[in-house]
Design a protein around this motif. Structure first.
Motif, PDB file in Angstrom:
ATOM      1  N   SER A  26       3.676  11.881  10.881  1.00  0.00           N
ATOM      2  CA  SER A  26       4.549  13.029  10.583  1.00  0.00           C
ATOM      3  C   SER A  26       5.994  12.603  10.348  1.00  0.00           C
ATOM      4  O   SER A  26       6.876  13.444  10.226  1.00  0.00           O
ATOM      5  N   VAL A  27       6.248  11.295  10.274  1.00  0.00           N
ATOM      6  CA  VAL A  27       7.615  10.772  10.213  1.00  0.00           C
ATOM      7  C   VAL A  27       7.911  10.140   8.850  1.00  0.00           C
ATOM      8  O   VAL A  27       7.128   9.333   8.345  1.00  0.00           O
ATOM      9  N   SER A  28       9.049  10.515   8.267  1.00  0.00           N
ATOM     10  CA  SER A  28       9.489   9.972   6.981  1.00  0.00           C
ATOM     11  C   SER A  28      10.893   9.387   7.103  1.00  0.00           C
ATOM     12  O   SER A  28      11.738   9.953   7.816  1.00  0.00           O
ATOM     13  N   PRO A  29      11.184   8.279   6.406  1.00  0.00           N
ATOM     14  CA  PRO A  29      12.578   7.840   6.322  1.00  0.00           C
ATOM     15  C   PRO A  29      13.361   8.869   5.525  1.00  0.00           C
ATOM     16  O   PRO A  29      12.852   9.450   4.567  1.00  0.00           O
ATOM     17  N   ALA A  30      14.598   9.119   5.925  1.00  0.00           N
ATOM     18  CA  ALA A  30      15.400  10.174   5.294  1.00  0.00           C
ATOM     19  C   ALA A  30      16.872   9.816   5.399  1.00  0.00           C
ATOM     20  O   ALA A  30      17.252   8.835   6.050  1.00  0.00           O
ATOM     21  N   ALA A  31      17.729  10.623   4.757  1.00  0.00           N
ATOM     22  CA  ALA A  31      19.164  10.327   4.781  1.00  0.00           C
ATOM     23  C   ALA A  31      19.982  11.561   4.446  1.00  0.00           C
ATOM     24  O   ALA A  31      19.546  12.423   3.670  1.00  0.00           O
ATOM     25  N   PHE A  32      21.161  11.654   5.052  1.00  0.00           N
ATOM     26  CA  PHE A  32      22.206  12.546   4.583  1.00  0.00           C
ATOM     27  C   PHE A  32      22.949  11.784   3.486  1.00  0.00           C
ATOM     28  O   PHE A  32      23.389  10.649   3.704  1.00  0.00           O
ATOM     29  N   ASP A  55       8.409  15.576  10.617  1.00  0.00           N
ATOM     30  CA  ASP A  55       7.973  16.841  10.026  1.00  0.00           C
ATOM     31  C   ASP A  55       7.329  17.761  11.066  1.00  0.00           C
ATOM     32  O   ASP A  55       7.336  18.980  10.904  1.00  0.00           O
ATOM     33  N   ALA A  56       6.799  17.186  12.140  1.00  0.00           N
ATOM     34  CA  ALA A  56       6.121  17.987  13.160  1.00  0.00           C
ATOM     35  C   ALA A  56       7.117  18.732  14.048  1.00  0.00           C
ATOM     36  O   ALA A  56       6.867  19.860  14.472  1.00  0.00           O
ATOM     37  N   THR A  57       8.258  18.119  14.319  1.00  0.00           N
ATOM     38  CA  THR A  57       9.254  18.725  15.209  1.00  0.00           C
ATOM     39  C   THR A  57      10.461  19.275  14.463  1.00  0.00           C
ATOM     40  O   THR A  57      11.238  20.046  15.018  1.00  0.00           O
ATOM     41  N   GLY A  58      10.641  18.841  13.177  1.00  0.00           N
ATOM     42  CA  GLY A  58      11.809  19.264  12.416  1.00  0.00           C
ATOM     43  C   GLY A  58      13.077  18.529  12.803  1.00  0.00           C
ATOM     44  O   GLY A  58      14.177  18.961  12.457  1.00  0.00           O
ATOM     45  N   VAL A  59      12.955  17.405  13.504  1.00  0.00           N
ATOM     46  CA  VAL A  59      14.129  16.679  13.997  1.00  0.00           C
ATOM     47  C   VAL A  59      14.438  15.468  13.107  1.00  0.00           C
ATOM     48  O   VAL A  59      13.551  14.654  12.824  1.00  0.00           O
ATOM     49  N   PHE A  60      15.698  15.382  12.660  1.00  0.00           N
ATOM     50  CA  PHE A  60      16.211  14.201  11.967  1.00  0.00           C
ATOM     51  C   PHE A  60      17.051  13.409  12.955  1.00  0.00           C
ATOM     52  O   PHE A  60      17.971  13.951  13.582  1.00  0.00           O
ATOM     53  N   THR A  61      16.746  12.130  13.097  1.00  0.00           N
ATOM     54  CA  THR A  61      17.488  11.257  14.014  1.00  0.00           C
ATOM     55  C   THR A  61      18.127  10.141  13.203  1.00  0.00           C
ATOM     56  O   THR A  61      17.453   9.441  12.450  1.00  0.00           O
ATOM     57  N   SER A  62      19.437   9.979  13.350  1.00  0.00           N
ATOM     58  CA  SER A  62      20.141   8.950  12.587  1.00  0.00           C
ATOM     59  C   SER A  62      19.847   7.570  13.150  1.00  0.00           C
ATOM     60  O   SER A  62      19.660   7.394  14.357  1.00  0.00           O
ATOM     61  N   THR A  63      19.803   6.574  12.258  1.00  0.00           N
ATOM     62  CA  THR A  63      19.577   5.188  12.656  1.00  0.00           C
ATOM     63  C   THR A  63      20.655   4.247  12.136  1.00  0.00           C
ATOM     64  O   THR A  63      20.709   3.086  12.528  1.00  0.00           O
ATOM     65  N   GLY A  64      21.524   4.721  11.239  1.00  0.00           N
ATOM     66  CA  GLY A  64      22.586   3.877  10.685  1.00  0.00           C
ATOM     67  C   GLY A  64      23.398   4.655   9.675  1.00  0.00           C
ATOM     68  O   GLY A  64      23.046   5.783   9.315  1.00  0.00           O
ATOM     69  N   ILE A  68      16.178  20.647  12.004  1.00  0.00           N
ATOM     70  CA  ILE A  68      16.198  21.355  10.734  1.00  0.00           C
ATOM     71  C   ILE A  68      15.184  22.491  10.774  1.00  0.00           C
ATOM     72  O   ILE A  68      13.997  22.262  10.965  1.00  0.00           O
ATOM     73  N   THR A  69      15.670  23.707  10.614  1.00  0.00           N
ATOM     74  CA  THR A  69      14.808  24.897  10.651  1.00  0.00           C
ATOM     75  C   THR A  69      14.579  25.397   9.230  1.00  0.00           C
ATOM     76  O   THR A  69      15.525  25.639   8.501  1.00  0.00           O
ATOM     77  N   GLY A  70      13.313  25.549   8.847  1.00  0.00           N
ATOM     78  CA  GLY A  70      12.988  26.092   7.533  1.00  0.00           C
ATOM     79  C   GLY A  70      12.625  25.056   6.501  1.00  0.00           C
ATOM     80  O   GLY A  70      12.614  25.350   5.298  1.00  0.00           O
ATOM     81  N   LEU A  71      12.320  23.808   6.909  1.00  0.00           N
ATOM     82  CA  LEU A  71      11.963  22.748   5.967  1.00  0.00           C
ATOM     83  C   LEU A  71      10.753  21.969   6.465  1.00  0.00           C
ATOM     84  O   LEU A  71      10.734  21.505   7.609  1.00  0.00           O
ATOM     85  N   THR A  72       9.759  21.823   5.616  1.00  0.00           N
ATOM     86  CA  THR A  72       8.656  20.878   5.841  1.00  0.00           C
ATOM     87  C   THR A  72       8.457  20.100   4.545  1.00  0.00           C
ATOM     88  O   THR A  72       8.886  20.532   3.476  1.00  0.00           O
ATOM     89  N   ILE A  73       7.827  18.949   4.641  1.00  0.00           N
ATOM     90  CA  ILE A  73       7.603  18.121   3.441  1.00  0.00           C
ATOM     91  C   ILE A  73       6.166  17.654   3.385  1.00  0.00           C
ATOM     92  O   ILE A  73       5.480  17.539   4.416  1.00  0.00           O
ATOM     93  N   THR A  74       5.697  17.388   2.161  1.00  0.00           N
ATOM     94  CA  THR A  74       4.395  16.775   1.935  1.00  0.00           C
ATOM     95  C   THR A  74       4.557  15.637   0.944  1.00  0.00           C
ATOM     96  O   THR A  74       5.517  15.610   0.177  1.00  0.00           O
ATOM     97  N   ASN A  75       3.630  14.683   0.951  1.00  0.00           N
ATOM     98  CA  ASN A  75       3.583  13.615  -0.035  1.00  0.00           C
ATOM     99  C   ASN A  75       2.360  13.827  -0.911  1.00  0.00           C
ATOM    100  O   ASN A  75       1.249  13.897  -0.381  1.00  0.00           O
ATOM    101  N   PRO A  76       2.449  13.948  -2.225  1.00  0.00           N
ATOM    102  CA  PRO A  76       3.694  13.803  -2.998  1.00  0.00           C
ATOM    103  C   PRO A  76       4.485  15.104  -3.058  1.00  0.00           C
ATOM    104  O   PRO A  76       4.018  16.159  -2.723  1.00  0.00           O
TER     105      PRO A  76
END
Length: 206
Positions: free
Chosen positions: A124-130, A156-165, A198-206
């Protein structure tokens, strides 16, 4: 002999057909690897608690108790390439940011920040960025701008984005007599750490 040649030609034709079928069916799947689809909205909200900005060379850290954002999902349900924005944050509302030495300071967002998925989902985890991150900072009598990107992971399961750098830097020459005393200079690096729901967003591949 004639029968053997005929059988060989038939086998070769069958093999070529099998290869063509494999290529035809596998090509679209390969293209899908580089894409994702955001769902939800049209309004999305992001809530950040205790987001930290650390000016690495100056050794100064500012803590923002609240750093909340509100935005939209452009073309929700439409597939897009990794790195293309899933959301655009048109409003950023945050509480006070403070530093134990300098005290209360302001971190005012500039322009429209964006949020993008940057790679394939694993579980349920994707790399992401602001992306398109920009802020005007005023600390005591020192003022300057910072800009760059903040990388992390989105669950995607919790809606949480955690920064790593981050690639944030001070983009201009700080103004104010106290800037050199505090150690702020153009080109210095800034890390941004924390997590946002993040409330109101889910993603799928593709």
């Amino acid at each position: 002999m004639k029968n053997l040649v005929s059988r060989a030609l038939t086998a070769l034709a069958a093999g070529a057909l099998a290869i063509a079928i494999v290529v035809a069916t596998s090509s679209p799947a390969q293209a899908d690897v580089d894409a994702y689809t955001p769902h939800g909205g049209p309004v999305v909200d992001l809530s950040g608690d205790y987001v930290d900005f650390t000016f690495v060379e100056a050794g100064q850290t500012f803590i923002c108790e609240n750093f909340d954002m509100s935005g939209t999902i452009p073309n929700a349900g439409a597939s897009r390439l990794f790195g293309a924005p899933a959301t655009t944050w048109s409003q950023v509302v945050h509480g006070g940011c403070t530093n134990p030495i300098i005290g209360d300071s302001t971190f005012d967002p500039i322009g429209a920040w964006q949020f993008a998925i940057t790679g394939p989902e694993v579980g349920s985890v994707s790399p992401a960025a602001f992306t398109n991150v920009a802020l005007f900072v005023q600390a005591a009598d020192c003022a300057f701008n910072i800009a760059g990107e903040v990388s992390g992971v989105f669950d995607d399961a919790t809606g949480v984005f955690t920064s790593t750098g981050s690639s944030l830097v001070v983009t201009d020459t700080p103004t104010g007599f106290i800037c050199p005393i505090l150690g702020f200079e153009q080109g210095h690096t800034v890390s941004m750490s924390g997590s946002w729901t993040i409330t109101g967003l889910t993603i799928t591949n593709p």
